[in-house]
Design a protein around this motif. Sequence first.
Motif, PDB file in Angstrom:
ATOM      1  N   PRO A 202       0.831  -1.217   0.000  1.00 32.92           N
ATOM      2  CA  PRO A 202       0.000   0.000   0.000  1.00 32.92           C
ATOM      3  C   PRO A 202       0.868   1.271   0.000  1.00 32.92           C
ATOM      4  CG  PRO A 202      -0.651  -1.511   1.766  1.00 32.92           C
ATOM      5  CD  PRO A 202       0.639  -2.033   1.213  1.00 32.92           C
ATOM      6  N   ILE A 203       0.499   2.232  -0.829  1.00 35.48           N
ATOM      7  CA  ILE A 203       1.176   3.537  -0.857  1.00 35.48           C
ATOM      8  C   ILE A 203       0.137   4.578  -0.450  1.00 35.48           C
ATOM      9  CG2 ILE A 203       2.433   5.233  -2.261  1.00 35.48           C
ATOM     10  CD1 ILE A 203       3.863   2.593  -2.226  1.00 35.48           C
ATOM     11  N   SER A 204       0.349   5.192   0.700  1.00 35.39           N
ATOM     12  CA  SER A 204      -0.648   6.170   1.144  1.00 35.39           C
ATOM     13  C   SER A 204      -0.442   7.507   0.444  1.00 35.39           C
ATOM     14  CB  SER A 204      -0.595   6.339   2.664  1.00 35.39           C
ATOM     15  OG  SER A 204       0.691   6.735   3.061  1.00 35.39           O
ATOM     16  N   ILE A 205      -1.549   8.234   0.298  1.00 33.21           N
ATOM     17  CA  ILE A 205      -1.481   9.565  -0.321  1.00 33.21           C
ATOM     18  C   ILE A 205      -1.958  10.618   0.672  1.00 33.21           C
ATOM     19  CG2 ILE A 205      -1.717   8.808  -2.722  1.00 33.21           C
ATOM     20  CD1 ILE A 205      -4.673   9.313  -2.576  1.00 33.21           C
ATOM     21  N   ASN A 206      -1.420  11.832   0.532  1.00 32.02           N
ATOM     22  CA  ASN A 206      -1.820  12.930   1.409  1.00 32.02           C
ATOM     23  C   ASN A 206      -2.991  13.679   0.804  1.00 32.02           C
ATOM     24  OD1 ASN A 206       0.200  13.113   3.709  1.00 32.02           O
ATOM     25  ND2 ASN A 206       1.555  12.945   1.932  1.00 32.02           N
TER      26      ASN A 206
ATOM     27  N   LEU B 234      -4.963  12.035   6.223  1.00 30.51           N
ATOM     28  CA  LEU B 234      -5.506  13.382   6.484  1.00 30.51           C
ATOM     29  C   LEU B 234      -4.985  13.860   7.821  1.00 30.51           C
ATOM     30  CD1 LEU B 234      -8.327  12.179   4.860  1.00 30.51           C
ATOM     31  CD2 LEU B 234      -8.949  14.452   5.618  1.00 30.51           C
ATOM     32  N   THR B 235      -4.670  15.140   7.911  1.00 29.90           N
ATOM     33  CA  THR B 235      -4.216  15.641   9.210  1.00 29.90           C
ATOM     34  C   THR B 235      -5.428  15.845  10.111  1.00 29.90           C
ATOM     35  OG1 THR B 235      -4.374  17.896   8.467  1.00 29.90           O
ATOM     36  CG2 THR B 235      -2.238  16.853   8.249  1.00 29.90           C
TER      37      THR B 235
ATOM     38  N   VAL C 281     -11.753   6.426  11.481  1.00 23.44           N
ATOM     39  CA  VAL C 281     -10.319   6.304  11.219  1.00 23.44           C
ATOM     40  C   VAL C 281      -9.827   4.874  11.413  1.00 23.44           C
ATOM     41  CG1 VAL C 281      -8.056   7.137  11.904  1.00 23.44           C
ATOM     42  CG2 VAL C 281     -10.024   8.642  12.065  1.00 23.44           C
ATOM     43  N   ASP C 282      -8.949   4.411  10.525  1.00 25.54           N
ATOM     44  CA  ASP C 282      -8.408   3.060  10.657  1.00 25.54           C
ATOM     45  C   ASP C 282      -7.024   3.057  11.288  1.00 25.54           C
ATOM     46  OD1 ASP C 282     -10.438   1.562   8.858  1.00 25.54           O
ATOM     47  OD2 ASP C 282      -9.830   3.330   7.710  1.00 25.54           O
ATOM     48  N   GLU C 283      -6.265   4.135  10.976  1.00 28.71           N
ATOM     49  CA  GLU C 283      -4.875   4.141  11.431  1.00 28.71           C
ATOM     50  C   GLU C 283      -4.519   5.519  11.970  1.00 28.71           C
ATOM     51  OE1 GLU C 283      -0.913   2.804   9.104  1.00 28.71           O
ATOM     52  OE2 GLU C 283      -1.586   4.830   8.642  1.00 28.71           O
ATOM     53  N   ILE C 284      -3.647   5.514  12.978  1.00 32.09           N
ATOM     54  CA  ILE C 284      -3.161   6.783  13.524  1.00 32.09           C
ATOM     55  C   ILE C 284      -1.671   6.868  13.241  1.00 32.09           C
ATOM     56  CG2 ILE C 284      -2.740   8.055  15.663  1.00 32.09           C
ATOM     57  CD1 ILE C 284      -5.676   7.909  15.181  1.00 32.09           C
ATOM     58  N   LYS C 285      -1.246   8.007  12.684  1.00 29.89           N
ATOM     59  CA  LYS C 285       0.194   8.217  12.486  1.00 29.89           C
ATOM     60  C   LYS C 285       0.664   9.171  13.567  1.00 29.89           C
ATOM     61  CE  LYS C 285       2.332   8.177   8.450  1.00 29.89           C
ATOM     62  NZ  LYS C 285       2.787   8.624   7.108  1.00 29.89           N
ATOM     63  N   ILE C 286       1.436   8.651  14.486  1.00 34.47           N
ATOM     64  CA  ILE C 286       1.914   9.503  15.585  1.00 34.47           C
ATOM     65  C   ILE C 286       3.009  10.423  15.057  1.00 34.47           C
ATOM     66  CG2 ILE C 286       3.041   9.486  17.841  1.00 34.47           C
ATOM     67  CD1 ILE C 286       1.500   7.065  18.540  1.00 34.47           C
TER      68      ILE C 286
ATOM     69  N   MET D 284      -5.042   8.988  10.218  1.00 32.64           N
ATOM     70  CA  MET D 284      -4.972  10.338  10.761  1.00 32.64           C
ATOM     71  C   MET D 284      -3.509  10.733  10.951  1.00 32.64           C
ATOM     72  SD  MET D 284      -6.575  12.025  14.173  1.00 32.64           S
ATOM     73  CE  MET D 284      -8.294  11.786  13.816  1.00 32.64           C
ATOM     74  N   ASP D 285      -3.109  11.718  10.136  1.00 29.85           N
ATOM     75  CA  ASP D 285      -1.705  12.123  10.053  1.00 29.85           C
ATOM     76  C   ASP D 285      -1.353  13.110  11.167  1.00 29.85           C
ATOM     77  OD1 ASP D 285       0.798  12.290   8.973  1.00 29.85           O
ATOM     78  OD2 ASP D 285       0.171  13.177   7.063  1.00 29.85           O
ATOM     79  N   ASP D 286      -0.089  13.192  11.495  1.00 33.99           N
ATOM     80  CA  ASP D 286       0.419  14.187  12.462  1.00 33.99           C
ATOM     81  C   ASP D 286      -0.338  14.145  13.776  1.00 33.99           C
ATOM     82  OD1 ASP D 286       1.930  14.898  10.305  1.00 33.99           O
ATOM     83  OD2 ASP D 286       0.903  16.778   9.902  1.00 33.99           O
ATOM     84  N   PHE D 287      -0.737  12.955  14.186  1.00 32.68           N
ATOM     85  CA  PHE D 287      -1.517  12.832  15.417  1.00 32.68           C
ATOM     86  C   PHE D 287      -0.743  13.421  16.597  1.00 32.68           C
ATOM     87  CE2 PHE D 287      -2.659  10.579  19.310  1.00 32.68           C
ATOM     88  CZ  PHE D 287      -4.027  10.818  19.336  1.00 32.68           C
ATOM     89  N   GLY D 288      -1.447  14.245  17.371  1.00 30.31           N
ATOM     90  CA  GLY D 288      -0.824  14.828  18.560  1.00 30.31           C
ATOM     91  C   GLY D 288      -0.340  16.246  18.363  1.00 30.31           C
ATOM     92  N   THR D 289      -0.489  16.767  17.139  1.00 29.78           N
ATOM     93  CA  THR D 289      -0.016  18.133  16.915  1.00 29.78           C
ATOM     94  C   THR D 289      -1.178  19.116  16.856  1.00 29.78           C
ATOM     95  OG1 THR D 289      -0.132  17.846  14.547  1.00 29.78           O
ATOM     96  CG2 THR D 289       1.981  17.419  15.581  1.00 29.78           C
ATOM     97  N   GLY D 290      -2.371  18.608  16.629  1.00 31.76           N
ATOM     98  CA  GLY D 290      -3.503  19.510  16.420  1.00 31.76           C
ATOM     99  C   GLY D 290      -4.470  19.494  17.569  1.00 31.76           C
ATOM    100  N   TYR D 291      -5.729  19.415  17.229  1.00 30.55           N
ATOM    101  CA  TYR D 291      -6.747  19.519  18.258  1.00 30.55           C
ATOM    102  C   TYR D 291      -7.468  18.193  18.472  1.00 30.55           C
ATOM    103  CZ  TYR D 291      -6.035  24.398  17.152  1.00 30.55           C
ATOM    104  OH  TYR D 291      -5.476  25.612  16.913  1.00 30.55           O
ATOM    105  N   SER D 292      -6.753  17.107  18.395  1.00 33.77           N
ATOM    106  CA  SER D 292      -7.443  15.824  18.528  1.00 33.77           C
ATOM    107  C   SER D 292      -8.062  15.726  19.914  1.00 33.77           C
ATOM    108  CB  SER D 292      -6.467  14.678  18.317  1.00 33.77           C
ATOM    109  OG  SER D 292      -5.327  14.914  19.075  1.00 33.77           O
TER     110      SER D 292
END
Length: 455
Positions: free
Chosen positions: A294-298, A331-332, A377-382, A359-367
């Motif tokens: 799998p190749i993820s896209i932004n 997605l961020t 969401v299926d996956e979290i990218k820390i 979910m991209d950049d997890f922990g930087t925004g307003y999660s």
Amino acid sequence: MEEKSYVLNQEISPQMTDDAKMELYLYSLRKMAENNLESNRAFMTGLYNLRAFQYKAAEEMLENPELRFALIVMDIANFKSVNEFCGRTMGDELLKCIAGAFKEHSGEHVVLSHFRADIFAMLTPFQKDSDLIEKIKRIEQRIEAFQIPCKVLPSFGICVATDSKMPVSLMRDYATMAMKTIKGKFYADYAFFSDEMRQTMLMEKQIENDMVEALKTGQFRLFIQPKVNMKSGEIIGGEALVRWHHPVNGIIGPGQFIPVLEKNGFIINVDIHVWNEVFRFIGNRLQEGKKVVPISINISRLHVYDSSFRENLVKMKEEYHVPPKLVPLELTESGFLEAAEVMYENLKYLKTQGFTLSMDDFGTGYSTMTMLKNQPVDEIKIDKGFMDDIQNDRSRIVVKNTIHMLKELDMDVIVEGVEDKEQQDFLIECGCRKAQGFYYYRPMPVEEFEAILDG
Ligand code: C2E
Ligand code: CA
Ligand code: CA
């Protein structure tokens, strides 16, 4: 305000060469301009409007080349909410108070203006930067003393004239640009236009000039950064990352150009190009019976506003015969929040089509916890920020527990920005399996990635 037109009296027309008449002619021209200026005042505050300001300010500068001038622009970051929460009457009173605060500084060679709504400006001679800052502080004190139930947040931008012929409109642009760098921030209330900002502006202009041609001529290239299984080292996927091969400036990283493309919307076109390349790449390999991962896209948050967003993705998976599981969507956090309702609908639909979400950049925004519970969401990218101070005991506790919580919520976890073995070992200890980072691979041209997959 409507511009008045004046008809010159034939008696004193410029064709008459007589000196006295010429002088009279110039005098009347000037009077007309001044009358015109008087009618170019903002209705509520009586200050010059933009046009009159530009004329008057240019005149002051040209007539006093021995003085140093600065243009200060002020905007209220939250004026809209002042109007909403305190009512328009109160908003109007506030504007009058600001006008009063500006008028306190009127004096020789000073030109004041109320451009529009909540934007005010001042051209003033000065000697030291601190003189300007002092003026700003005085205006702020007046605003602060104004009795109003909500906090008013003024931001000031300052442009110092390089010489007496510097166009006022350019000074205004520069001052506005400086102001925008701090608008709405609590920690800063003024900013000087700097050389660094000038460079940024030039670069942004160049990006805007070149981007369309760049897309047409294939200068936006697909790079892929592998994702790995930390225990086995095996490549379990990749992320598509765009690079701009500029014919003059060389390779430009996305950190430089994506914010500009997000401002002007062109990121949508570039994203679609990158997605196409990814689908084509996977489709071709499938057809040739080669190994695929799998190749993820932004997905830029701007796609929320593009009505063809989801159809584009569905069309691509069909055109290239690629199972959507092979193209996870990143997605961020803020992307999930933008126009939340529409986005939520789009994402739910894409999930019914077989796509998975990360979910991209997890922990930087307003999660928030609610978001984690409710989003499909299926996956979290820390985010790699978590890795940055992993030596710190408290950070380790945060990372460890975050990973545990996500796993209990049944979410796949991948950590970004793993740069050394120590970080890897700690993550494995926390029960994490997947990672992406320079410790394993840097983003590489798609051909190189293929060679590794085939090797
Ligand atoms: P991102 O989606 O968070 O991508 C990961 C970024 O982290 C990439 O930067 C990658 O090169 C970098 N990175 C990965 N591992 C490490 C590491 O161990 N250490 C450090 N210091 N950095 C690491 P890159 O390629 O510069 O991309 C920056 C951002 O630009 C991306 O952040 C993404 O938000 C955006 N971007 C890149 N390509 C695209 C695209 O095609 N479309 C959209 N919409 N955004 C893109
Ligand atoms: Ca990403
Ligand atoms: Ca990321």
